[in-house]
Write a protein that holds these residues in place. Structure first.
Motif, mmCIF file in Angstrom:
data_model
loop_
_atom_site.group_PDB
_atom_site.id
_atom_site.type_symbol
_atom_site.label_atom_id
_atom_site.label_comp_id
_atom_site.label_asym_id
_atom_site.label_seq_id
_atom_site.Cartn_x
_atom_site.Cartn_y
_atom_site.Cartn_z
ATOM 1 N N PRO A 96 75.571 34.849 44.613
ATOM 2 C CA PRO A 96 74.331 34.670 43.839
ATOM 3 C C PRO A 96 73.496 35.940 43.722
ATOM 4 O O PRO A 96 72.640 36.037 42.847
ATOM 5 N N TYR A 124 81.224 32.550 45.630
ATOM 6 C CA TYR A 124 79.899 32.476 45.001
ATOM 7 C C TYR A 124 79.077 33.642 45.516
ATOM 8 O O TYR A 124 78.866 33.802 46.722
ATOM 9 N N SER A 149 69.615 30.186 36.464
ATOM 10 C CA SER A 149 70.132 30.211 37.842
ATOM 11 C C SER A 149 71.388 31.068 37.958
ATOM 12 O O SER A 149 72.305 30.772 38.732
ATOM 13 N N ASP A 150 71.434 32.146 37.172
ATOM 14 C CA ASP A 150 72.571 33.065 37.223
ATOM 15 C C ASP A 150 72.050 34.472 36.970
ATOM 16 O O ASP A 150 71.758 34.845 35.824
ATOM 17 N N ASP A 165 65.068 34.724 35.895
ATOM 18 C CA ASP A 165 66.349 33.994 35.933
ATOM 19 C C ASP A 165 66.105 32.548 35.493
ATOM 20 O O ASP A 165 65.772 31.691 36.301
ATOM 21 N N SER A 224 73.532 37.144 37.026
ATOM 22 C CA SER A 224 74.461 38.051 36.353
ATOM 23 C C SER A 224 74.280 38.037 34.840
ATOM 24 O O SER A 224 74.781 38.922 34.148
#
Length: 1009
Positions: A165, A163, A196-197, A193, A199
């Protein structure tokens, strides 16, 4: 705060061009606005605040590669993370913000605030989203190292990081210029965001204002608070969003204007805060704070008063911070009237409406507001407005104790100042009720007055309570100046008439920066045309056979009272700047006859008979105000009195090390002049200088008090004198200033010509602390062509100083010529007798004396006031011969006690005295001799003689008794008729009453030396 940026460009600080480079016509230089001074000095309608950069429509980084929109705030020192972020799971929905920083979006049209979800990192660290422990708290995690590496986490405990983040944090997927600013303990970064990502690249919402609000509760690691709040605001794509007043969502739709929403009991001195959805150009809100008079704003109105006389109140504007141009403080040019006490509320004045118009308010991108807004509030009683009578119908009191302050004794009794408006025509004489409606000019012919006069409606215009009462403010407090305006009260003096500087003539000499003003109040129409009527002056028109004195222009003379004294406060005010709230005195054009003449000032309460006339023995109230406003000069009549009534009032505030300068009518603060340890005052007889002794610095400070001087209210010279100077006095002919140096038992003589010490005398002095000076007796008195000064020491002895010239062929010693035989126990002060100008004076002390024996005539601790006079002497100028030149002596002047007043005349131990000035010749040219410095001032000079006679002819002596042992009084009033009896000041109570003013330590009249 260093900056707020969206990565593409700085959002804060705001930018503009340096005004000097714009004015020079060369290449303008851009500058950051980091202080209010930067804003005030550079931003104009022609040099606006520059537009704020916006985000691109796509989710890209400043380098153009894909990435999340972000915003960061950089500070000058490492941040206390806990002041910005919280480990509480309950704040996850708020991005873990504590409230010190908030990122949001807002729809200005609906007032709806829409949260923006994102990740907040400080130096690459943030609180995670999974709580643990007891109590459950969020873990503080490092997502990005200081070198920019993404930190991984093992979420399934298999020993491998699965993970990451931090991927998607700006710079982790492609570098760009300035990314090094994001990884610092000084920087807060907000990255959009919603899922909650990081990317998955996201933008801020479109069509809304994006705002980062930063409060001063942001702390650094040493606990210091942020110096200025900030609000960064921008949009996604071109900014076409109109700025609007922030409001709560429908159906309430309450605008963010404070005070507002019908709020009750608001302080009348309040300012008003208004918040917009984004930064706005300053001048579209109103006039920036400055020394200039603000014009009425085209965007916002602040309105109060009855429908037929509403006041649209001008105001200055100032942003809450140079980094926040969305929230503005509106500073009214004068305070709101307030409501008055509950039984006499000024309801027509205490509602304040605020209207924001659609159209004029522009943002930094050139968009203008489309929505109007309005609200209101209701003022409470507040600190109280003041409108009190002025010289010659006033005695000023300095009061000590738990709440020090100033009070004013009303000697007119028929003015329409602040006070209780209660009045019952069926019972027109009730203690505490308004006496103003008993003014015969009001009761019988009020509508014939110009301007018209009528009974008051609330405490703003309620009127006087009667003669010998203490004037009150609109809260009915008799301390009309008190803390926090001042911390202590010492010596006091009255200076120039205020209308020299503050008047309602048209611009450029009267009302400044507005179209206000009365053409007929211009200087050109002001003629003080008077005649000498014995001991007083009358308007020339009332006595065509008198000796006429005509002076064009000039100040309001102290010989005449305005009618009414004072005139009522009116709205809209006569003039915004200078603020003049009082109505003009009754006009010279008034067709009615003046019925307010000497009469019964008390009435008879037992029979219900009201007062019907002045306390003064000779008329001193005249209709001398300007003609009513006109557009044609031919409609204007010459006049003698105008607004602003009153004088500059100078008060020693020793606790604050300053001279407080007040408007003696409105008791508003005009100035504060810093002086080290101000102790006592003396005023130049030509009203040009104020001398201030400073006990702990062994000096005397001279302050310019001539309003026409370029150095007005500045210190022009400081003179070193002897040790511990206290009392000082200005010789009435403007020759010398005598300073009592208690510490080394000397007196310094300062020349009025040079303001330098010309001589120090030490003979026959013992801790001198006060001095009184009679004028050079040329053509009056003993006619010796010298002046005498009476210097009292702590031993109770009075030393007599005789002026020169003391050279060969001279006729005065310019030295102490001896000490009087009388001993005044525990002396308090010494004052010149204003009636007997043949070298007489009063001493305030303890232990009354027997005039026949000069010995004690009562208990040594009993209060006493004693009058000493020159009983006999050789008259005429006496040349010095060889023997007399060497040995200073009285030369056949014999002094005696005229009266010594003690128990039965006084209610305790007095500490100061003053005299009424109701009848005076102050409107004549000041006294001067061949020895005087400068030219005598033509009006209102402070000399105690005029043309060989007394300047003032008082009937009453006022004695300050701070702690009376008899009755409830604080100021005893003695009748100066030869019997020197104590005068009853209250017809409603049996016996002889004093004026209730406990703690009075200073009493002051206009001719105080």
């Amino acid at each position: 705060m260093v900056r707020v940026s969206n990565g593409f460009a700085e959002l804060l600080p705001h930018k503009t061009y340096r005004i000097e480079t714009v004015a020079a016509g060369g290449e303008p230089q851009i500058m950051a606005i980091r202080s209010l001074e930067d804003l005030f000095d550079n931003v104009t309608t022609q040099n606006p605040v520059q537009p704020i950069p916006v985000y691109p429509d796509e989710a890209v980084l400043p380098s153009g590669v894909p990435g999340n929109h972000f915003m960061y705030a950089q500070f000058s020192s490492p941040l206390d993370v806990d002041s910005i972020l919280s480990d509480s799971p309950g704040l996850l929905e708020s991005n873990s913000f504590t409230g010190a920083i908030i990122v949001s979006s807002i729809d200005p049209q609906t007032g709806e605030s829409i949260p923006v979800r994102g990740q907040v990192l400080i130096n690459g660290k943030t609180y995670g989203d999974v709580a643990s422990g007891s109590p459950a708290l969020l873990p503080y995690q490092e997502w990005i190292t200081p070198s920019g590496e993404v930190v991984g986490f093992d979420t399934n405990d298999d020993g491998t990081d699965d993970y990451f983040p931090g991927i998607g944090f700006p710079g982790t997927e492609g570098s760009f210029s300035g990314q090094a600013n994001l990884l610092s303990p000084n920087t807060v970064v907000f990255v959009v965001d919603s899922d909650s990502d990081l990317s998955t690249h996201e933008t801020f919402p479109t069509g809304l204002e994006i705002r980062m609000q930063i409060q001063t509760s942001v702390l650094d690691q040493t606990g210091r608070q942020l110096g200025n709040s900030a609000m960064a605001c921008t949009t996604v794509g071109t900014d076409t969003i109109s700025p609007e007043v922030i409001s709560s969502p429908p159906p309430v739709s309450s605008p963010a204007i404070i005070p507002g929403s019908g709020e009750q009991d608001v302080d009348p001195t309040t300012t008003i805060s208004i918040e917009f959805s984004e930064p706005v150009q300053p001048w579209t809100v109103g006039s920036l704070l400055s020394d200039n008079v603000p014009g009425l704003s085209s965007a916002i109105s602040i309105v109060f008063g009855p429908n037929n006389a509403q006041v649209d109140l001008p105001f200055h504007v100032v942003p809450v911070s140079p980094y926040d141009l969305s929230t503005w403080e509106l500073i009214p040019i004068f305070s709101f009237p307030g409501s008055g006490p509950s039984f006499a509320e000024c309801g027509i004045y205490n509602r304040v409406d605020i209207f924001v118009r659609s159209g004029p308010i522009g943002d930094l991108a050139g968009n203008f507001n489309t929505l109007p807004a309005s609200t209101f509030f209701v003022t409470g009683e507040g600190p109280g407005m003041v409108n009190v009578p002025v010289t010659p119908d006033a005695i000023y009191l300095g009061r000590s104790g738990g709440t020090p302050g100033l009070s004013v004794i009303d000697l007119n009794a028929f003015g329409q100042g602040t006070g209780n408006p209660t009045y019952d025509p069926a019972n027109p004489i009730v203690e505490g009720n308004s006496n103003y409606p008993n003014n015969p000019n009001v009761k019988i012919q009020g509508t014939a007055m110009r301007p018209p006069l009528s009974a008051g409606t609330c405490t703003i215009d309620g009127g006087s309570r009667g003669v010998f009462t203490l004037a009150v403010d609109s809260s009915l407090e008799d301390l009309v100046v008190r803390t926090p305006v001042l911390q202590s009260v010492g010596d006091m003096m009255l200076g120039y008439s205020l209308d020299v500087t503050f008047n309602n003539a048209p611009a450029p000499f009267g009302c400044q920066g507005s179209s206000g003003g009365n053409l007929c109040a211009a200087d050109g129409f002001k003629q003080v045309a008077s005649v000498i009527d014995g001991s007083t002056l009358s308007p020339a028109a009332s006595n065509p056979n008198g000796v006429q004195v005509l002076i064009d222009g000039g100040p309001n003379i102290v010989s005449w009272s305005p009618h009414p004294n004072p005139p009522p406060l009116v709205y809209p005010p006569l003039c915004i700047s200078p603020f003049i709230g009082g109505q003009e005195p009754t006009s010279v054009d008034t067709p009615a006859t003046n019925l307010l003449v000497p009469g019964n000032p008390f009435g008879d309460p037992a029979l219900g008979v009201p007062p019907n006339g002045l306390l003064a023995s000779i008329t001193n109230v005249y209709f001398q105000g300007p003609s009513l406003p006109a557009t044609n000069v031919n409609a204007c009549t010459t006049y003698g009195l105008r607004q602003q009534i009153g004088q500059f009032l100078y008060v020693v505030d020793r606790a604050r090390n300053e001279i407080l300068v007040l408007n003696s009518n409105r008791m508003t603060v005009i100035d504060r002049i810093l002086v080290p340890d101000p102790t006592s005052l003396a005023i130049g007889t030509n009203l040009d200088l104020l001398a201030v002794s400073s006990q702990t610095t062994d000096s005397v400070t001279f302050i310019d008090i001539n309003p026409n001087s370029a150095a007005f209210h500045t210190v022009v010279k400081t003179v070193s004198v002897g040790s511990s100077p206290r009392g000082l006095a200005w010789e009435p002919g403007n020759e010398d200033i005598l300073v009592c140096n208690e510490g080394d038992s000397s007196v310094s003589i300062i020349s009025a010509f040079s303001l330098a010490v010309r001589k120090v005398i030490i003979s026959n002095l013992n801790q001198p602390f006060e001095v009184a000076i009679t004028p050079r007796q040329a053509g009056f008195g003993l006619q010796r062509n010298v002046y005498f000064a009476y210097i009292i020491g702590r031993n109770g002895k009075v030393s007599v100083f005789e002026s020169g010239p003391n050279s060969v062929n001279g006729w005065g010693y310019d030295d102490v010529i001896g000490t009087l035989v009388f001993e005044f126990l525990n002396p308090k002060t010494i004052k010149v007798d204003p009636i007997d100008i043949n070298s007489a004076f009063w001493v305030v002390h303890e232990g009354p004396l027997d005039p026949a024996t000069n010995e004690l005539a009562g208990p040594a601790t009993q209060g006493a006031v004693t009058n000493v006079f020159a009983e006999s002497a050789i008259f005429g100028q006496l040349p010095l011969n060889v023997s007399s030149l060497l040995i200073p002596q009285f030369r056949d002047i014999n002094y005696a006690i005229r009266t010594s007043l003690g128990e039965g005349r006084l209610t305790g131990v007095p500490v100061d005295i003053a005299f009424d000035n109701q009848i005076n010749l102050g409107g004549l040219v000041n006294w001067a001799t061949n020895f005087s410095a400068g030219s005598p001032v033509p009006l209102n000079g402070k000399a105690i003689v005029r043309a060989g006679g007394p300047s003032s002819s008082p009937r009453f002596l006022f004695a300050a008794v701070p702690n009376p042992t008899i009755g409830l009084g604080g100021v005893d009033v003695l009748l100066l008729d030869g019997a020197y009896t104590r005068y009853d000041t209250n017809a409603f109570l049996p016996g002889i009453q004093s004026i209730p003013a406990l703690g009075t330590v200073t009493v002051m009249d206009y001719f105080r030396q």
